[in-house]
Design a protein around this motif. Structure first.
Motif, PDB file in Angstrom:
ATOM      1  N   MET A  39      12.570   8.570  22.812  1.00 49.16           N
ATOM      2  CA  MET A  39      11.708   8.871  23.841  1.00 49.16           C
ATOM      3  C   MET A  39      11.783   7.359  24.629  1.00 49.16           C
ATOM      4  N   THR A  40      12.131   7.826  26.122  1.00 48.72           N
ATOM      5  CA  THR A  40      11.998   6.845  26.973  1.00 48.72           C
ATOM      6  C   THR A  40      10.809   6.788  28.171  1.00 48.72           C
ATOM      7  N   ASP A  41      10.480   5.775  28.828  1.00 48.05           N
ATOM      8  CA  ASP A  41       9.351   5.948  29.599  1.00 48.05           C
ATOM      9  C   ASP A  41      10.062   5.413  31.002  1.00 48.05           C
ATOM     10  N   HIS A  42       9.839   6.408  31.888  1.00 46.73           N
ATOM     11  CA  HIS A  42      10.472   6.132  33.347  1.00 46.73           C
ATOM     12  C   HIS A  42       9.611   6.347  34.344  1.00 46.73           C
ATOM     13  N   SER A  43       9.126   5.539  35.314  1.00 43.45           N
ATOM     14  CA  SER A  43       8.235   5.739  36.503  1.00 43.45           C
ATOM     15  C   SER A  43       9.289   6.344  37.561  1.00 43.45           C
ATOM     16  N   THR A  44       8.931   7.465  38.126  1.00 39.50           N
ATOM     17  CA  THR A  44       9.451   7.908  39.437  1.00 39.50           C
ATOM     18  C   THR A  44       9.034   7.304  40.644  1.00 39.50           C
ATOM     19  N   ALA A  45       7.989   6.800  40.867  1.00 34.59           N
ATOM     20  CA  ALA A  45       7.559   5.944  41.937  1.00 34.59           C
ATOM     21  C   ALA A  45       6.259   4.998  41.503  1.00 34.59           C
ATOM     22  N   PRO A  46       5.950   3.926  42.235  1.00 36.55           N
ATOM     23  CA  PRO A  46       5.019   3.226  41.755  1.00 36.55           C
ATOM     24  C   PRO A  46       3.645   3.666  41.577  1.00 36.55           C
ATOM     25  N   ASP A  47       3.348   4.765  42.510  1.00 36.11           N
ATOM     26  CA  ASP A  47       1.894   5.311  42.155  1.00 36.11           C
ATOM     27  C   ASP A  47       1.959   6.691  41.503  1.00 36.11           C
ATOM     28  N   SER A  48       3.172   7.099  40.802  1.00 41.55           N
ATOM     29  CA  SER A  48       3.211   8.293  39.834  1.00 41.55           C
ATOM     30  C   SER A  48       3.012   7.900  38.575  1.00 41.55           C
ATOM     31  N   PRO A  49       2.426   8.882  37.906  1.00 37.95           N
ATOM     32  CA  PRO A  49       2.047   8.791  36.486  1.00 37.95           C
ATOM     33  C   PRO A  49       3.422   8.650  35.662  1.00 37.95           C
ATOM     34  N   PRO A  50       3.811   7.895  34.557  1.00 37.98           N
ATOM     35  CA  PRO A  50       4.857   7.864  33.874  1.00 37.98           C
ATOM     36  C   PRO A  50       5.455   9.298  33.461  1.00 37.98           C
ATOM     37  N   THR A  51       6.895   9.336  33.486  1.00 43.14           N
ATOM     38  CA  THR A  51       7.560  10.441  33.010  1.00 43.14           C
ATOM     39  C   THR A  51       8.262   9.986  31.755  1.00 43.14           C
ATOM     40  N   ASP A  52       7.896  10.699  30.604  1.00 47.15           N
ATOM     41  CA  ASP A  52       8.528  10.389  29.272  1.00 47.15           C
ATOM     42  C   ASP A  52       9.738  11.604  29.248  1.00 47.15           C
ATOM     43  N   THR A  53      10.664  11.105  28.479  1.00 49.96           N
ATOM     44  CA  THR A  53      12.053  11.781  28.059  1.00 49.96           C
ATOM     45  C   THR A  53      12.065  11.978  26.717  1.00 49.96           C
ATOM     46  N   TRP A  54      12.051  13.208  26.248  1.00 54.55           N
ATOM     47  CA  TRP A  54      12.232  13.529  24.764  1.00 54.55           C
ATOM     48  C   TRP A  54      13.733  14.268  24.461  1.00 54.55           C
ATOM     49  N   THR A  55      14.059  13.928  23.311  1.00 51.54           N
ATOM     50  CA  THR A  55      15.264  14.857  23.133  1.00 51.54           C
ATOM     51  C   THR A  55      14.528  16.335  22.497  1.00 51.54           C
ATOM     52  N   LEU A  56      15.545  17.317  22.563  1.00 49.91           N
ATOM     53  CA  LEU A  56      14.821  18.554  21.893  1.00 49.91           C
ATOM     54  C   LEU A  56      14.178  18.341  20.644  1.00 49.91           C
ATOM     55  N   ALA A  57      15.170  17.907  19.807  1.00 54.90           N
ATOM     56  CA  ALA A  57      14.801  17.698  18.441  1.00 54.90           C
ATOM     57  C   ALA A  57      13.449  16.885  18.099  1.00 54.90           C
ATOM     58  N   ASN A  58      13.266  16.018  18.958  1.00 58.67           N
ATOM     59  CA  ASN A  58      11.923  14.991  18.888  1.00 58.67           C
ATOM     60  C   ASN A  58      10.709  15.991  19.581  1.00 58.67           C
ATOM     61  N   ALA A  59      11.303  16.525  20.734  1.00 54.15           N
ATOM     62  CA  ALA A  59       9.842  17.208  21.277  1.00 54.15           C
ATOM     63  C   ALA A  59       9.518  18.322  20.090  1.00 54.15           C
ATOM     64  N   LYS A  60      10.323  18.986  19.628  1.00 55.36           N
ATOM     65  CA  LYS A  60       9.747  20.135  18.463  1.00 55.36           C
ATOM     66  C   LYS A  60       9.120  19.398  17.483  1.00 55.36           C
ATOM     67  N   ALA A  61       9.751  18.384  17.166  1.00 61.68           N
ATOM     68  CA  ALA A  61       8.675  17.609  15.857  1.00 61.68           C
ATOM     69  C   ALA A  61       7.464  16.929  16.202  1.00 61.68           C
ATOM     70  N   ARG A  62       7.396  16.807  17.615  1.00 63.00           N
ATOM     71  CA  ARG A  62       6.222  16.233  17.955  1.00 63.00           C
ATOM     72  C   ARG A  62       5.594  16.910  19.063  1.00 63.00           C
ATOM     73  N   LEU A  63       5.564  18.205  19.105  1.00 64.49           N
ATOM     74  CA  LEU A  63       5.068  18.878  20.348  1.00 64.49           C
ATOM     75  C   LEU A  63       3.642  18.675  20.611  1.00 64.49           C
ATOM     76  N   SER A  64       2.761  18.423  19.768  1.00 66.23           N
ATOM     77  CA  SER A  64       1.478  18.252  20.015  1.00 66.23           C
ATOM     78  C   SER A  64       1.380  17.054  20.837  1.00 66.23           C
ATOM     79  N   GLU A  65       2.197  15.861  20.541  1.00 71.34           N
ATOM     80  CA  GLU A  65       2.061  14.698  21.180  1.00 71.34           C
ATOM     81  C   GLU A  65       2.732  14.736  22.863  1.00 71.34           C
TER      82      GLU A  65
END
Length: 93
Positions: free
Chosen positions: A1-27
């Motif tokens: 998972m990596t953390d990217h901001s789209t703009a200075p005032d935007s909330p962070p956008t996290d990127t997940w692999t499909l396998a990681n998202a499935k394993a950690r869906l609640s998060e």
């Protein structure tokens, strides 16, 4: 998972692999409350998880079709439109 901001005032956008998202869906769902969560498949963005509030905000109707047309910059532009006078289509079997 990596953390990217789209703009200075935007909330962070996290990127997940499909396998990681499935394993950690609640998060993924919990983090969607603070910003979009991008799910990748084969290294490419494939889906986005957002909060219900964000979804409602993005998909909310902003007026009626009539209001949209009345606000058009082409209203009253005296456009002359011609319609093709083609023959009717054959009925399908």
């Amino acid at each position: 998972m990596t953390d990217h901001s789209t703009a200075p005032d935007s909330p962070p956008t996290d990127t997940w692999t499909l396998a990681n998202a499935k394993a950690r869906l609640s998060e993924v769902v919990d983090r969607a409350q603070t910003g979009p969560q991008i799910i990748t498949r084969h290294g490419r963005p494939n889906a986005v998880v957002v909060s219900v509030e964000e979804w409602a905000r993005k998909t909310a109707r902003k007026g009626t079709l009539a209001e949209f047309l009345l606000a058009s910059p082409l209203r009253g532009a005296d456009l002359e439109l011609e319609r093709e006078q083609d023959e009717p289509r054959d009925e399908m079997p």
